[in-house]
Design an enzyme around this catalytic site. Structure first.
Site, short mmCIF file in Angstrom:
data_model
loop_
_atom_site.label_atom_id
_atom_site.label_comp_id
_atom_site.label_asym_id
_atom_site.label_seq_id
_atom_site.Cartn_x
_atom_site.Cartn_y
_atom_site.Cartn_z
N GLU A 5 0.84 -1.20 0.00
CA GLU A 5 0.00 0.00 0.00
C GLU A 5 0.88 1.25 0.00
OE1 GLU A 5 -1.57 1.69 3.54
OE2 GLU A 5 -1.11 -0.08 4.74
N LYS A 11 -3.69 -2.29 15.04
CA LYS A 11 -2.95 -1.42 15.92
C LYS A 11 -3.62 -1.25 17.28
CE LYS A 11 0.07 1.34 13.88
NZ LYS A 11 0.30 2.30 12.86
N1 PSU Z 1 -2.33 1.36 10.32
C1 PSU Z 1 -1.01 1.64 10.36
N2 PSU Z 1 -0.44 2.45 9.45
C2 PSU Z 1 -1.18 2.97 8.44
C3 PSU Z 1 -2.56 2.64 8.36
C4 PSU Z 1 -3.09 1.84 9.32
O1 PSU Z 1 -0.34 1.16 11.24
O2 PSU Z 1 -0.62 3.70 7.63
C5 PSU Z 1 -3.36 3.11 7.19
C6 PSU Z 1 -3.62 1.94 6.22
O3 PSU Z 1 -3.54 2.42 4.90
C7 PSU Z 1 -5.05 1.55 6.54
C8 PSU Z 1 -5.65 2.90 6.86
O4 PSU Z 1 -5.72 0.92 5.46
O5 PSU Z 1 -4.65 3.57 7.61
C9 PSU Z 1 -6.90 2.78 7.66
O6 PSU Z 1 -7.47 4.04 7.76
P1 PSU Z 1 -8.97 4.20 8.35
O7 PSU Z 1 -8.85 3.81 9.79
O8 PSU Z 1 -9.27 5.66 8.13
O9 PSU Z 1 -9.83 3.27 7.54
#
Ligand code: PSU
Ligand code: MN
Length: 306
Positions: free
Chosen positions: A24, A158
């Site tokens: 990603e 996380k």
């Molecule tokens: N968790 C991490 N680093 C990140 C992300 C999540 O440790 O960079 C990023 C990933 O791209 C994940 C996104 O798909 O955040 C999720 O965002 P949201 O919670 O807004 O869906």
């Protein structure tokens, strides 16, 4: 016109049947500061090549959906500001308007599937945020895992998220959550979230076989492989807990909502841990890339195209 543009090396790998691992780009634009983001992006690509697979970092650049970036494109993205964070809801709009955006886990899975790539390595997936019963903040990543047939290797969810609630949603959505080499669910910076994972597998071949079996059964969706951070890079859960609590409170105080929440929390934790969180983050992403390359290698040897 093709929906996506492979880089020359990804096009060659797909043509030759070499294993390919999707990566990603939101982790680069929104997950880590410059210049570490660029160093890590390059390092992870090198790790995948060293393991005999081809990396394919995804991004939308000026309306074009790229599967695999050249080093110049990677560098430009790592330095760019105001890049959109793209998920299922907005990647089409970004492409249609000629915009530039980084792919989240959900958007990367969609792109990988379009390109016939079955395995994807990242750091952590999005999940159910703490307080979601009030905010309804549940990442689209979870619903993507339920419908797009890509095996995603992450270090669990996380610790900024509500891990039990995240596991509940994944179960409801029919997503297999496989802890790698241990019974416990990993929690990103820590090896254990203190709860048992739904499934456990101890070798990449079994994970590849489960991917093929799921497709053969006609069950849509992918798999989440939760790979614990290497022991030497781990940050203990009780060290992080108060830091996460502070960061979460700060986000509320500053009225951060929606897409802004995850990047804000990551940045705040980076500050509060004086960079230790980033060192751990780098170690776990590299560890996930290596495992993903092994799974992709097994998948390239067996089973029908899914
Ligand atoms: N968790 C991490 N680093 C990140 C992300 C999540 O440790 O960079 C990023 C990933 O791209 C994940 C996104 O798909 O955040 C999720 O965002 P949201 O919670 O807004 O869906
Ligand atoms: Mn969200």
């Amino acid at each position: 016109m093709s929906l996506f543009t492979p880089s020359p090396s990804v096009a060659a790998a797909l043509e030759a049947g070499t294993p390919v691992v999707a990566l990603e780009s939101t982790i680069i634009t929104h997950g880590m500061p410059y210049p570490q983001n660029l160093e890590v992006a390059r390092q992870v690509e090198a790790d995948i090549r060293a393991a005999g697979a081809e990396p394919a970092t995804m991004a939308v650049i000026k309306g074009t959906l790229h599967v695999g970036l050249t080093d110049d494109q990677l560098e430009a993205l790592a330095k760019a500001r105001n890049v959109a964070k793209l998920s299922r809801a907005d990647m089409a709009a970004c492409m249609a308007s000629g915009g530039t955006g980084a792919t989240t886990v959900a958007a990367t899975m969609i792109t990988a599937h379009l390109a016939g790539i079955k395995v994807f390595a990242t750091g952590g997936i999005g999940g159910v945020h703490k307080g979601a019963e009030g905010s309804f903040d549940i990442s689209a990543d979870l619903m993507e895992l339920a419908q797009t047939p890509v095996t995603v290797v992450a270090a669990g969810a996380k610790a900024i998220l509500d891990i039990p609630k995240t596991l509940e949603v994944l179960e409801t959505q029919g997503v297999p959550v496989i802890a790698y080499g241990q019974d416990h669910m990993p929690a990103f910076w820590s090896r254990s979230a203190g709860i048992k994972a739904p499934l456990r597998m101890d070798d990449p071949a079994s994970i590849a076989a489960a991917h093929v079996q799921r497709a053969a059964l006609g069950i849509p969706g992918g798999q989440l492989v939760a790979n614990p951070i290497p022991v030497e890079a781990e940050i203990a859960r009780d060290v992080l807990a108060p830091i996460i609590a502070t960061a979460t409170m700060d986000a509320q105080t500053h009225g951060i909502t929606g897409k802004g929440v995850t990047p804000y929390l990551l940045q705040r934790i980076f500050e509060l841990t004086e960079g230790t969180s980033l060192t751990a983050n780098i170690a776990l992403v590299r560890n996930n890339a290596r495992l993903a390359a092994e799974i992709a290698t097994h998948l390239s040897h067996q089973g029908p195209r899914t």
